[in-house]
Design a protein around this motif. Structure first.
Motif, PDB file in Angstrom:
ATOM      1  N   ALA A 156      40.797  51.520  16.045  1.00 23.80           N
ATOM      2  CA  ALA A 156      39.385  51.891  16.102  1.00 23.80           C
ATOM      3  C   ALA A 156      39.126  52.791  17.308  1.00 23.80           C
ATOM      4  N   LEU A 161      35.383  55.833  14.999  1.00 27.01           N
ATOM      5  CA  LEU A 161      34.187  55.004  14.896  1.00 27.01           C
ATOM      6  C   LEU A 161      32.932  55.872  14.840  1.00 27.01           C
ATOM      7  N   MET A 193      25.736  49.905  14.121  1.00 24.58           N
ATOM      8  CA  MET A 193      26.780  49.083  14.741  1.00 24.58           C
ATOM      9  C   MET A 193      28.041  49.889  15.028  1.00 24.58           C
ATOM     10  N   LEU A 194      28.443  50.740  14.079  1.00 20.40           N
ATOM     11  CA  LEU A 194      29.629  51.570  14.288  1.00 20.40           C
ATOM     12  C   LEU A 194      29.407  52.563  15.424  1.00 20.40           C
ATOM     13  N   ASP A 196      27.398  52.196  17.937  1.00 20.08           N
ATOM     14  CA  ASP A 196      27.427  51.434  19.191  1.00 20.08           C
ATOM     15  C   ASP A 196      28.859  51.166  19.631  1.00 20.08           C
ATOM     16  N   ARG A 197      29.703  50.790  18.681  1.00 17.73           N
ATOM     17  CA  ARG A 197      31.100  50.503  19.021  1.00 17.73           C
ATOM     18  C   ARG A 197      31.839  51.747  19.493  1.00 17.73           C
ATOM     19  N   SER A 198      31.413  52.913  19.012  1.00 21.56           N
ATOM     20  CA  SER A 198      32.085  54.145  19.440  1.00 21.56           C
ATOM     21  C   SER A 198      31.787  54.472  20.892  1.00 21.56           C
ATOM     22  N   GLY A 199      30.658  53.971  21.401  1.00 23.50           N
ATOM     23  CA  GLY A 199      30.263  54.282  22.765  1.00 23.50           C
ATOM     24  C   GLY A 199      29.711  55.692  22.934  1.00 23.50           C
ATOM     25  N   ARG A 204      24.671  57.223  18.845  1.00 23.28           N
ATOM     26  CA  ARG A 204      23.821  56.031  18.874  1.00 23.28           C
ATOM     27  C   ARG A 204      22.357  56.418  18.733  1.00 23.28           C
TER      28      ARG A 204
END
Length: 401
Positions: A156, A161, A193-194, A196-199, A204
């Motif tokens: 990931a 992401l 959510m994805l 957010d996980r990517s940063g 976002r």
């Protein structure tokens, strides 16, 4: 799905709900010949593979599998089959569009090349506003399956992401276009959510803001829309496509509330952001902004400001068919508002007839126009236009929430 040609053929045939007898009728090969190939008792010839491809709508998958036979092609064959298995489990095989994507990705993997996910997202973003047809949804679902498979096999990474989040957001927008609002909301949540996980901060902001801009047309309340737009700007208010979308959501709110001054202030936010961004093409910040300027003036402005906004927007939006047709309907609304009811209906009817695929946002615009038509007005064109209106409550209902 197995590794042999026969196992792949059987999996595709069963996934398509096609019996041996039906495949025999479509290909003119006997059921026993097909069965022997599926069980591995007979080696398929290229013409057999091509006939099955045509019958199952999988051209050119089976033909390519034969071409990838032999030890020197084993790596490419495995890459294609691995990706195909993942995609079949996620979205099924639904025609040549997905199959072509799978083949392309399999060959990229085998050659050691890496997909340019930024370009993939840009391409699908553009296609959404040009032709959001069912085939677009099928192709996009296949692309999401490829991203999922790469996350599983490569890990990931932030890039994957981010791409998955943005593609998921597009799929939600497409579902909304197809009137599947419940599914759209689920995809929007997954996209957030994805992202957010990517940063990745711009992603976002974008997925939340784009959801707010569309969401008020898909059942979000007034408060939810404002909160989502402000929440996106709270993550970052730096000039970005996400900030542009957040301000566009606020333009929607004020336009629906018939607050022209508030809408123009929100539009000023869009203009300020758009001026600081590179114009990325026909569907870029400039087109997006003039589209909302026209929407606002057509819905609550004066005849003069509506005409001025249309003269600015119309030549820019011509290359973005969905936005252009929606804008035409709203210009029709401005004509109805000033008393040119027959002309307004005719203008809107020309727009919706030209759309190759029904789009919910355009249907909502039609419903908006119909609300402005005097109750006593009657015509055949009005009756036809009613058939293009989106069913259910329009976003104006959210104003009381």
């Amino acid at each position: 799905m197995g590794d042999s040609f026969g196992e792949v053929l059987q999996s595709l045939r069963e996934a398509a709900g096609v019996s041996l007898r039906a495949l025999s009728a479509r290909t003119h090969y006997s059921t026993s010949q097909i069965s022997y190939v599926e069980t591995g008792e007979r080696r398929p010839l290229p013409e057999f593979a091509a006939a099955c491809d045509r019958a199952l709508g999988t051209t050119p998958l089976l033909t390519v599998l034969i071409a990838l036979d032999g030890e020197d092609q084993a790596m490419r064959r495995r890459a294609l089959l691995t990706t195909l298995t993942a995609a079949t489990g996620t979205v099924g095989i639904a025609g040549a569009t997905v199959v072509a994507e799978l083949i392309r990705q399999g060959l990229l993997d085998a050659s050691g090349n890496v997909e340019d996910w930024g370009q993939v997202v840009a391409d699908y973003s553009r296609r959404l506003v040009v032709d959001p047809s069912p085939s677009y949804g099928v192709a996009l679902a296949g692309q999401m399956a490829i991203a999922q498979q790469q996350i599983i096999t490569r890990g990931a990474t932030p890039e994957l992401l981010r791409a998955a989040g943005l593609l998921t957001q597009l799929y939600g927008l497409w579902c909304g276009n197809q009137n599947d609002v419940t599914s759209a909301h689920g995809w929007y949540r997954t996209a957030a959510m994805l992202a957010d996980r990517s940063g990745d901060t711009p992603s976002r902001v974008f997925v939340r803001a784009r959801t707010a801009s569309r969401g008020i047309f898909e059942g979000y309340t007034l408060r939810e829309t404002i909160d989502r737009a402000n929440g996106a700007l709270g993550i970052s208010n730096r000039p970005s496509l996400g900030a542009l979308e957040a301000h566009s959501a606020l333009v929607h709110v004020h336009a629906l509330a018939e607050d022209l001054a508030g809408g123009r202030r929100a539009l000023g936010g869009m203009l300020d952001v758009a001026e600081r961004l590179p114009d990325s093409g026909p569907d870029g910040p400039t087109a997006r902004t003039v589209s909302f300027a026209h929407y606002l003036e057509a819905r609550v402005g004066t005849p003069t400001t509506a005409d001025e906004a249309w003269q600015t927007a119309e030549p820019i939006l011509r290359s973005v068919p969905v936005w252009w047709r929606e804008a035409q309907v709203y210009y029709g609304l401005s004509l109805v508002r000033r008393g040119d009811v027959a002309d307004g209906i005719a203008y809107a009817l020309t727009a919706v007839r030209a759309l190759p695929t029904p789009v919910r946002t355009v249907g909502v615009a039609v419903a908006d126009l119909l609300r402005a038509v005097p109750a006593q007005y009657r015509s055949a064109e009005l009756d036809e236009l009613r058939g293009y209106a989106a069913a259910g409550d329009g976003p104006w209902v959210a104003l009381g929430s």
